[in-house]
Design an enzyme around this catalytic site. Structure first.
Site, PDB file in Angstrom:
ATOM      1  N   ARG A  80      -3.668  -7.561   9.059  1.00 10.51           N
ATOM      2  CA  ARG A  80      -4.502  -6.420   9.873  1.00 10.51           C
ATOM      3  C   ARG A  80      -4.092  -4.783   9.613  1.00 10.51           C
ATOM      4  O   ARG A  80      -3.100  -4.156   8.515  1.00 10.51           O
ATOM      5  CB  ARG A  80      -2.587  -6.132  10.816  1.00 10.51           C
ATOM      6  N   HIS A 124      -4.241   4.505  13.445  1.00  8.13           N
ATOM      7  CA  HIS A 124      -2.453   4.372  12.941  1.00  8.13           C
ATOM      8  C   HIS A 124      -2.796   5.928  12.164  1.00  8.13           C
ATOM      9  O   HIS A 124      -2.878   6.221  10.797  1.00  8.13           O
ATOM     10  CB  HIS A 124      -2.667   3.147  11.605  1.00  8.13           C
ATOM     11  N   GLU A 169       2.750   2.219  16.400  1.00 11.54           N
ATOM     12  CA  GLU A 169       3.427   3.353  16.063  1.00 11.54           C
ATOM     13  C   GLU A 169       3.837   5.056  17.167  1.00 11.54           C
ATOM     14  O   GLU A 169       4.132   6.108  16.178  1.00 11.54           O
ATOM     15  CB  GLU A 169       4.442   3.586  15.449  1.00 11.54           C
ATOM     16  N   ASN A 290       7.261  -3.159  14.726  1.00  9.09           N
ATOM     17  CA  ASN A 290       8.020  -3.275  13.158  1.00  9.09           C
ATOM     18  C   ASN A 290       8.749  -2.803  13.368  1.00  9.09           C
ATOM     19  O   ASN A 290       9.184  -2.179  13.792  1.00  9.09           O
ATOM     20  CB  ASN A 290       6.416  -1.634  13.244  1.00  9.09           C
TER      21      ASN A 290
HETATM   22  C1  BGC Z   1       3.954   2.963   9.425  1.00 11.52           C
HETATM   23  C2  BGC Z   1       3.475   2.664   7.891  1.00 11.52           C
HETATM   24  C3  BGC Z   1       4.603   2.919   7.202  1.00 11.52           C
HETATM   25  C4  BGC Z   1       5.598   1.465   6.924  1.00 11.52           C
HETATM   26  C5  BGC Z   1       7.252   2.222   5.906  1.00 11.52           C
HETATM   27  C6  BGC Z   1       5.748   2.079   9.514  1.00 11.52           C
HETATM   28  O1  BGC Z   1       6.580   2.779   9.917  1.00 11.52           O
HETATM   29  O2  BGC Z   1       3.505   2.248  10.747  1.00 11.52           O
HETATM   30  O3  BGC Z   1       2.618   3.184   8.062  1.00 11.52           O
HETATM   31  O4  BGC Z   1       3.473   2.570   5.631  1.00 11.52           O
HETATM   32  O5  BGC Z   1       6.721   1.732   7.995  1.00 11.52           O
HETATM   33  O6  BGC Z   1       7.571   3.194   5.995  1.00 11.52           O
END
Ligand code: BGC
Length: 458
Positions: A80, A124, A169, A290
Site C-alpha cells: 500500500r 494521503h 484517514e 487503520n
Molecule cells: C497515518 C500515517 C502515519 C501513522 C503513524 C496514520 O495516522 O496514515 O501517515 O504515519 O498514522 O502516525
C-alpha cells in the site's frame, strides 16, 4: 512472545506493508511535481519538529528499486503506497504531468514483476497547493477535482492495479489539519472543520464512481478508528466520550456504511445538498481500518486541556482527551492496548451487522526508535511484541465472526512522521537519513518468518 505462539491465519490472508507519498518519496521538485499543502506547511517556521521536511525523506523516488527488492524479500503479498496528486496533476486539476505518471508506472511494473500486488491510496493528505489555497477541503470543489483525478488514475492503471484505496484517514486530516492546526494546512477551526469531513467523504464517493467507470475493481477506503473509552461512568464523562466517539469514528464510517451521519451531530454539520449521501455511500468492496490505540475521553477540564501527541487542543471543546494509565507505551508515548483492537473490530460488526463489507487492516504499527547497535543489527523487539500482540487481537476478532481479509503493517520503513518529522520510527526497515542506508530490523525478519509460516512454507 515468539513466532510459535502466534495464531494462524487463512492461507489467502493478505500480508502487506503501507507507506505514503510525502512521507517517503522526497524529490519534491522533480519531474514537474507541483507543490502540496505539506510543502507549504513544512516551510512555516515552528510547524514541524526540528524543522524537518519531506524534501528528501527516504529518497524513495530514486531508490524505489531497492525498496521493491526489500519488499520482495520480505515476502509480502501487497504494498500500500500512495500517489502524490501534485505529481500527476501539478495544480490539482487539468493537464496530466506525464513524467509524474511515469514514476508510478515504473513503481507499479516493478511491484508486479516482484509478485507484489500494488494497492495504492489515491490521496494521503498531500493536497495540491493550488487547491489548498482555494480553500482545500473546506471547498466542495476539491471533491469534484478528486473525482477527475481518480478518473485519470483509474483509466491509466485499471488493468494493472487490482486493489484500490480512495483516501487515507479523512478524520485525521479534518481534525488535525483543519480542526486543531497540528498538520497541514494548519487551520484551527474546531468544529468549523466539519465541512472538510463532508467534502472528503464526498470525494471518496466520487472517487469510487470514477474508478469504477474507468474499469477499476476492488475499491475501499482507509479510515482511522480508535475505540473510545469514557474516563469514568459519570454522566458528563459518558456524554463527552459519546460525542467524541461520533466525531472521531462514526462521522467517517456511518455515511459510508449507512448513508447517514450520526443524529447527535446534526447541530454541528452544514446543510447537506440533496444526493450527497447517496454518492458517499456508493457501495465499496471492502472497508480499511487503520488503528493504533484506544482513546480515553472525559468531560472538559480546566487546566489540563485536550492533548494530542503533546499538542494542547482548544480547551473550550466539549470533551478532553485523558492519559490512559497502566499500559506499556511506544516511544511516541502511545499506549499499547491490543485488547482494544479486538473490541474495535467486534464493535464494527455489531454496529453494521451484515451490511459491513469485508475488512482489511490498512495500518497498524508502533513508533519504536531503536537504531543499529555496534554490530549494525537493529533489535526492535518491542515492535515485534506490538505486532504479535495485535495479531492475536485481530485473530480474536476474526474468531468472533469479523471478516478480516488482510493486514498491512505501518510501515515498510522509517519515514517522515508529519508534525514530528523524523523523530519517530515506525519502519520494519531502518533508514539512516544521512546516508539513506536501508537496514532491515529484527522486526523485518520476524515479519518475513511470520508470512512464510502463514503460507505453510519453511
Ligand atoms: C497515518 C500515517 C502515519 C501513522 C503513524 C496514520 O495516522 O496514515 O501517515 O504515519 O498514522 O502516525
Amino acid at each position: 512472545m515468539n513466532q510459535l505462539t502466534l495464531p494462524t491465519f487463512p492461507r489467502d490472508f493478505v500480508w502487506g506493508v503501507s507507506t505514503a507519498s510525502y512521507q517517503i518519496e522526497g524529490a519534491v521538485k522533480e519531474d514537474g511535481r507541483g507543490p502540496s499543502s505539506w510543502d507549504a506547511f513544512v516551510a512555516e517556521p515552528g510547524r514541524v519538529l526540528n524543522g524537518d521536511t519531506g524534501d528528501v525523506a527516504c529518497d524513495h523516488y530514486h531508490r524505489y528499486p531497492e525498496d521493491t527488492r526489500l519488499m520482495r524479500e520480505l515476502g509480502i503479498d501487497a504494498y500500500r503506497f500512495s500517489f502524490s496528486w501534485s505529481r500527476i496533476q501539478p495544480g490539482g486539476s487539468g493537464v496530466v504531468n506525464a513524467a509524474g505518471l511515469a514514476f508510478y508506472d515504473r513503481l507499479v511494473d516493478g511491484l508486479l514483476e516482484a509478485g507484489i500486488t500494488p494497492s495504492p491510496t489515491l490521496f494521503h493528505w498531500d493536497t495540491p497547493l493550488e487547491l489548498e489555497q482555494a480553500g482545500g477541503w473546506l471547498n466542495r470543489d476539491t471533491a469534484a477535482r478528486f473525482g477527475d483525478y481518480a478518473q485519470i488514475l483509474g483509466t491509466h492503471f485499471a488493468d494493472r492495479i487490482p486493489r484500490w484505496i480512495t483516501i487515507n484517514e479523512p478524520v485525521v486530516l479534518t481534525m488535525l489539519g483543519y480542526g486543531a492546526g497540528i498538520q497541514a494546512p494548519g487551520l484551527a477551526l474546531g468544529f468549523g472543520a466539519l465541512p472538510a469531513a463532508h467534502n472528503l467523504l464526498l470525494a471518496h464517493g466520487l472517487g469510487v464512481q470514477a474508478l469504477r467507470s474507468a474499469g477499476a475493481q476492488n475499491i475501499g477506503i482507509a479510515n482511522n478508528h480508535a475505540v473510545t473509552w469514557p474516563a469514568s461512568e459519570r454522566e458528563d464523562d459518558l456524554q463527552a466520550a459519546g460525542l467524541y466517539d461520533n466525531i472521531a469514528n462514526w462521522v467517517f464510517a456511518d455515511p459510508l456504511l449507512k448513508g447517514s451521519y450520526p443524529e447527535e451531530l446534526a447541530p454541528f454539520l452544514p446543510p447537506i445538498p440533496e444526493g450527497d449521501m447517496a454518492t458517499i455511500s456508493t457501495p465499496i468492496d471492502w472497508y480499511g481500518i487503520n488503528s493504533y490505540n484506544p482513546t480515553l475521553v472525559g468531560a472538559p477540564t480546566t487546566g489540563d486541556a485536550a492533548l494530542i501527541d503533546g499538542h494542547v487542543l482548544d480547551s473550550s471543546l466539549p470533551f478532553s482527551l485523558r492519559e490512559l494509565e497502566g499500559y506499556p507505551r511506544t516511544d511516541f508515548d502511545w499506549p499499547v492496548v491490543p485488547g482494544a483492537f479486538t473490541e474495535l473490530l467486534i464493535g464494527f460488526k455489531e454496529r453494521y451487522g451484515d451490511t459491513l463489507p469485508p475488512l482489511y487492516i490498512t495500518e497498524n504499527g508502533a513508533a519504536i526508535n531503536d537504531g543499529p547497535g555496534t554490530d549494525g543489527r537493529v533489535r526492535d523487539q518491542r515492535r515485534i511484541d506490538y505486532i504479535a500482540a495485535h495479531l492475536h487481537a485481530l485473530r480474536g476478532a476474526m474468531d468472533a465472526g469479523v471478516d478480516v481479509r488482510g493486514y498491512f503493517h505501518w510501515s515498510l520503513m522509517d519515514n517522515f512522521e508529519w508534525a514530528v518529522g523524523f523523530s519517530q520510527r515506525f519502519g520494519l526497515v531502518h533508514i539512516d537519513y544521512q546516508t539513506q542506508k536501508r537496514t532491515p530490523k529484527d522486526s523485518y525478519y520476524w515479519y518475513q518468518g511470520l508470512i512464510r509460516n502463514s503460507k505453510g512454507g519453511a
